[in-house]
Every structure is written in structure tokens, then in C-alpha cells.
Design an enzyme around this catalytic site. Structure first.
Site, PDB file in Angstrom:
ATOM      1  N   HIS A  54       0.836  -1.184   0.000  1.00 18.47           N
ATOM      2  CA  HIS A  54       0.000   0.000   0.000  1.00 18.47           C
ATOM      3  C   HIS A  54       0.882   1.248   0.000  1.00 18.47           C
ATOM      4  CE1 HIS A  54      -3.832  -2.150   1.686  1.00 18.47           C
ATOM      5  NE2 HIS A  54      -3.380  -2.675   0.560  1.00 18.47           N
ATOM      6  N   GLU A  56       1.254   3.796   2.017  1.00 19.56           N
ATOM      7  CA  GLU A  56       1.982   4.140   3.230  1.00 19.56           C
ATOM      8  C   GLU A  56       3.214   3.256   3.408  1.00 19.56           C
ATOM      9  OE1 GLU A  56      -2.447   4.070   4.451  1.00 19.56           O
ATOM     10  OE2 GLU A  56      -1.204   3.333   2.807  1.00 19.56           O
ATOM     11  N   CYS A  84      -5.120   1.301   6.349  1.00 25.48           N
ATOM     12  CA  CYS A  84      -5.796   0.041   6.669  1.00 25.48           C
ATOM     13  C   CYS A  84      -5.268  -0.495   7.998  1.00 25.48           C
ATOM     14  CB  CYS A  84      -5.606  -0.981   5.555  1.00 25.48           C
ATOM     15  SG  CYS A  84      -3.917  -1.590   5.371  1.00 25.48           S
ATOM     16  N   SER A 177     -21.567   1.328 -39.489  1.00 29.08           N
ATOM     17  CA  SER A 177     -20.952   2.285 -38.571  1.00 29.08           C
ATOM     18  C   SER A 177     -19.434   2.360 -38.689  1.00 29.08           C
ATOM     19  CB  SER A 177     -21.313   1.914 -37.125  1.00 29.08           C
ATOM     20  OG  SER A 177     -20.791   0.642 -36.784  1.00 29.08           O
ATOM     21  N   TRP A 179     -16.035   3.279 -40.667  1.00 35.83           N
ATOM     22  CA  TRP A 179     -15.670   3.827 -39.373  1.00 35.83           C
ATOM     23  C   TRP A 179     -16.141   5.265 -39.301  1.00 35.83           C
ATOM     24  CZ3 TRP A 179     -14.180   0.688 -35.678  1.00 35.83           C
ATOM     25  CH2 TRP A 179     -13.539  -0.501 -36.004  1.00 35.83           C
ATOM     26  N   ARG A 193     -10.518   0.983 -22.889  1.00 32.40           N
ATOM     27  CA  ARG A 193     -10.850  -0.421 -22.636  1.00 32.40           C
ATOM     28  C   ARG A 193      -9.800  -1.090 -21.750  1.00 32.40           C
ATOM     29  NH1 ARG A 193     -12.373  -2.813 -28.641  1.00 32.40           N
ATOM     30  NH2 ARG A 193     -14.461  -1.886 -28.865  1.00 32.40           N
ATOM     31  N   THR A 205     -25.743  -4.711 -31.233  1.00 34.94           N
ATOM     32  CA  THR A 205     -24.387  -4.330 -31.620  1.00 34.94           C
ATOM     33  C   THR A 205     -23.589  -5.544 -32.065  1.00 34.94           C
ATOM     34  OG1 THR A 205     -24.376  -2.410 -30.156  1.00 34.94           O
ATOM     35  CG2 THR A 205     -22.236  -3.310 -30.778  1.00 34.94           C
ATOM     36  N   GLU A 299     -20.662   0.148 -24.427  1.00 40.06           N
ATOM     37  CA  GLU A 299     -20.323   0.522 -25.806  1.00 40.06           C
ATOM     38  C   GLU A 299     -21.508   0.423 -26.766  1.00 40.06           C
ATOM     39  OE1 GLU A 299     -16.746  -0.134 -27.676  1.00 40.06           O
ATOM     40  OE2 GLU A 299     -15.554  -0.514 -25.895  1.00 40.06           O
TER      41      GLU A 299
END
Length: 373
Positions: A54, A56, A84, A177, A179, A193, A205, A299
Site C-alpha cells: 500500500h 503508506e 488500513c 458504422s 468507421w 478499454r 451491436t 459501448e
């Protein structure tokens, strides 16, 4: 609680360090730490990847050996999240702080994780350490909104992404679609992504575009790919199933889909989740939360976007606008669903950012204003 300009400067640096962990630490939070004595910074650290030290512990390890440490009564540890106090993948940070001899801790926000949630602060204060909370708390909550949402609601942070023409079309009336956006914009999408825990599209899609939904080149995370398919139409020869042994695929089907159809997808290597009712968005999001998915990328298509927006389930939007016109009453627009009735009460982006990507794409992204209750 008031903090000095020096406190805020060191905490701002800790916030910068925390952001370096984006995409690497989830489902843990992004955390940064600075150890300073007045103006002098003694050590810095951040949580670099899931399962690693972590922030710290990382910063404390940067201090010189015990006999040479410059820890004094004015030394302070600045950390963006409550330390923690439990044994997880790493030992408690509170123990490391107590061993260090540091007597002052300034933090931003309490950790809502049940094993911590105020206990870290209590342990340090009980040991006589001066702990001050809420330094730059709003900025830290903004950075860690996905983690905080997962802890508090059990659901992931939802990001909607689409590319559209200047006249607001996702595709032509023939559902073509590719491009709309340019190469540089698509590179941005792959980077987005690459830090997601899950990516979802609707069955429309899949049938229209046959996507893979992978990050190319790979990013720090490998997202679960998910398909919302109430009627059970996912073809066995689609790219998602062809690549299922390389990247996981989760298929959400409605209650009317027959068991033999479900078994075909399972036999192909998919994981199946059958909802108790159609359009069960809450069941989908709860299941991803159970899997500790922190960031979800939606998406499309337009029906899925409409469903998410109608249910006020979107937290952040990324849109690529290309200077192209396709027209057509039957051409696909980004968001279907019920929509809003009055222009006076739109869904608005808070402090949106605008950028030209490549030669001609306008990239607009930002977080949505929380829905009014």
C-alpha cells in the site's frame, strides 16, 4: 477542519501519486502518500498494483535505515485514504506507521471498506498519534469515485462511450458504422478499454458489428466482456465466442430463453447469467459488483444506452464526434429509450472536457451531474 497551505500542497502531491495507480490497482482504491517534515519531503509512495504494498508502506520503505531516519516531532505522513488496519494481501499500514515513530497523520477520506471504515483512525489515535481528516477530501473522492461507488452501492462505475457523426448518428440507415471515428480516436478507445473491469454491449451491436471488445494493444486490465441478450440471439460464430478462451465472455439472457439454448453457450465456453425478468439492469450491475468490477464501459447500442440513461445508471460519458453527415430518419441515434420530456431539465455533464483528436475528431468527456432526488 482547517489545513495549512503546506498541508494542502503535500496532500495534492499525494493525490497526483495516487492517480498513477489508475487501471492497475482495482478493485482496490488509488492511494498516494507523502512523508514530509515541513517543506522537506522525506519519502513518497503510491499503491502501484493490486496485491502490492500500500502507499503508506511504500513511502515508509523509502525512508533511510532506522539509525539515520530524520523522523522528528514535526514529521507528518500525508495519505489520501484512511490507513488500513487489517491483514489482507498485505500487513496493516497502521502497524507500519506506529513502528515508524511518526506522530502526525493527515488524511483525506475515511475508507468505506468494512474491515477499515474508521478503525484505522481509531487505532492510530488510541496510540497517541495526531490524526487529521478531510484534507482535500472532495478531490480525493472525485479520483476514487468508482471505488467509493462499488463500496457504497455494490455496483460498478458506469462509463458510456460512443462515436457519432456531426448530425448525431451512430450508423447509417443500413446499420453501417465502420468507421465514424478516426484512427487516433480508436486508439483512445482501446486505452480506455485497457483499464476497464468489464465491457458491455447489447445483442444488436453484436449482430451489426461483430465486435471483439478487447483492448489492442492490451492495457493493464483484461475486462470481462458482457452481452445483454434478453431473447437469446447470440450467434455461436461471432467474434466474442470465437475468442472466449482468450478473454472471458459473460452472457446475460432473459427468463424466456430455453435451457438448451443456454447450454450451447456454456458448451462454447461462455459464462451464463439468466435474469429473473427482462431488461433487468439492476441484476446485471449487481452481478458485476459481486465480481468486484469497479469500472464498466458501455459501448452500445442505442437501445442499451437508452436503458442505462433512463435508469440514471450512467456516471461518465466519452463521445467522439466526427465532421461527417449521413442523414436519414431511420439512421441510428446514440440514445433511444424513453428519454426526457422537457429540454429545461437535460442530463448534463459536469465540467466537460473538449479535445481535438487526430485531424478532425472532437472528443468530449466528463462526469454526469448526480440525478436530483
Amino acid at each position: 477542519m482547517d489545513f495549512t497551505e503546506l498541508d494542502q500542497r503535500h496532500m495534492r502531491r499525494a493525490l497526483e501519486l495516487a492517480a498513477l495507480g489508475q487501471g492497475h490497482v482495482e478493485p482496490n482504491p488509488m492511494v498516494g502518500c507523502v512523508i514530509a517534515d515541513g517543506d522537506r519531503v522525506l519519502a513518497e509512495g503510491w499503491h502501484q498494483e493490486f496485491g502490492s504494498d500500500h502507499a503508506e508502506a511504500s513511502a515508509l520503505a523509502q525512508l533511510p535505515p532506522e539509525q539515520e531516519r530524520a523522523v522528528t516531532d514535526t514529521t507528518c505522513l500525508y495519505v489520501t485514504l484512511e490507513p488500513c488496519c487489517h491483514h489482507g494481501k498485505t500487513p496493516p499500514c497502521t502497524d507500519a506507521i506506529l513502528r515508524s515513530g511518526i506522530r502526525r497523520v493527515v488524511m483525506a477520506v475515511t475508507d468505506p471498506f468494512a474491515e477499515v471504515s474508521g478503525r484505522g483512525v481509531t487505532q492510530l489515535r488510541d496510540a497517541g498519534i495526531d490524526v487529521r481528516a478531510d484534507c482535500l477530501a472532495d478531490e480525493v473522492r472525485e479520483l476514487n469515485s468508482p471505488y467509493l461507488k462499488l463500496m457504497e452501492s455494490g455496483q460498478p462505475w458506469v462509463i458510456a462511450k460512443w462515436a457519432m457523426t456531426l448530425d448525431g448518428k451512430l450508423a447509417t440507415h443500413k446499420r453501417r458504422s465502420q468507421w465514424i471515428s478516426n484512427t487516433k480516436s480508436r486508439e483512445r478507445v482501446h486505452r480506455l478499454r485497457g483499464r476497464m473491469d468489464a465491457i458491455v454491449v447489447g445483442i444488436g451491436t453484436v449482430l451489426a458489428d461483430d465486435p471483439r471488445l478487447t483492448a489492442r494493444p492490451p492495457g493493464p486490465r483484461v475486462a470481462i466482456r458482457a452481452v445483454l441478450d434478453d431473447r437469446g440471439e447470440l450467434p455461436l460464430d461471432c467474434q466474442l465466442i470465437k475468442t472466449v478462451h482468450e478473454t472471458p465472455l459473460l452472457v446475460f439472457v432473459g427468463p424466456s430463453v430455453k435451457p438448451d439454448a443456454c447450454q450451447r453457450w456454456v458448451d462454447a465456453g461462455c459464462e451464463l447469467f439468466q435474469t429473473s425478468r427482462t431488461h433487468a439492469l439492476d441484476e446485471f450491475l449487481n452481478e458485476l459488483g459481486r465480481r468486484r468490477c469497479t469500472n464498466l464501459l458501455v459501448e452500445g447500442g442505442a437501445g442499451v444506452f437508452g436503458h442505462f440513461f433512463d435508469h440514471q445508471a450512467v456516471d461518465e460519458v466519452h463521445v467522439f464526434v466526427a465532421p461527417k453527415l449521413v442523414g436519414g430518419q431511420q439512421a441510428v441515434t446514440p440514445i433511444r429509450g424513453k428519454g426526457l420530456g422537457e429540454m429545461a431539465d437535460p442530463i448534463e455533464l459536469r465540467a466537460p472536457q473538449f479535445e481535438v483528436v487526430g485531424d478532425d475528431n472532437l472528443y468530449i468527456h466528463g462526469r454526469l451531474e448526480p440525478p436530483t432526488q
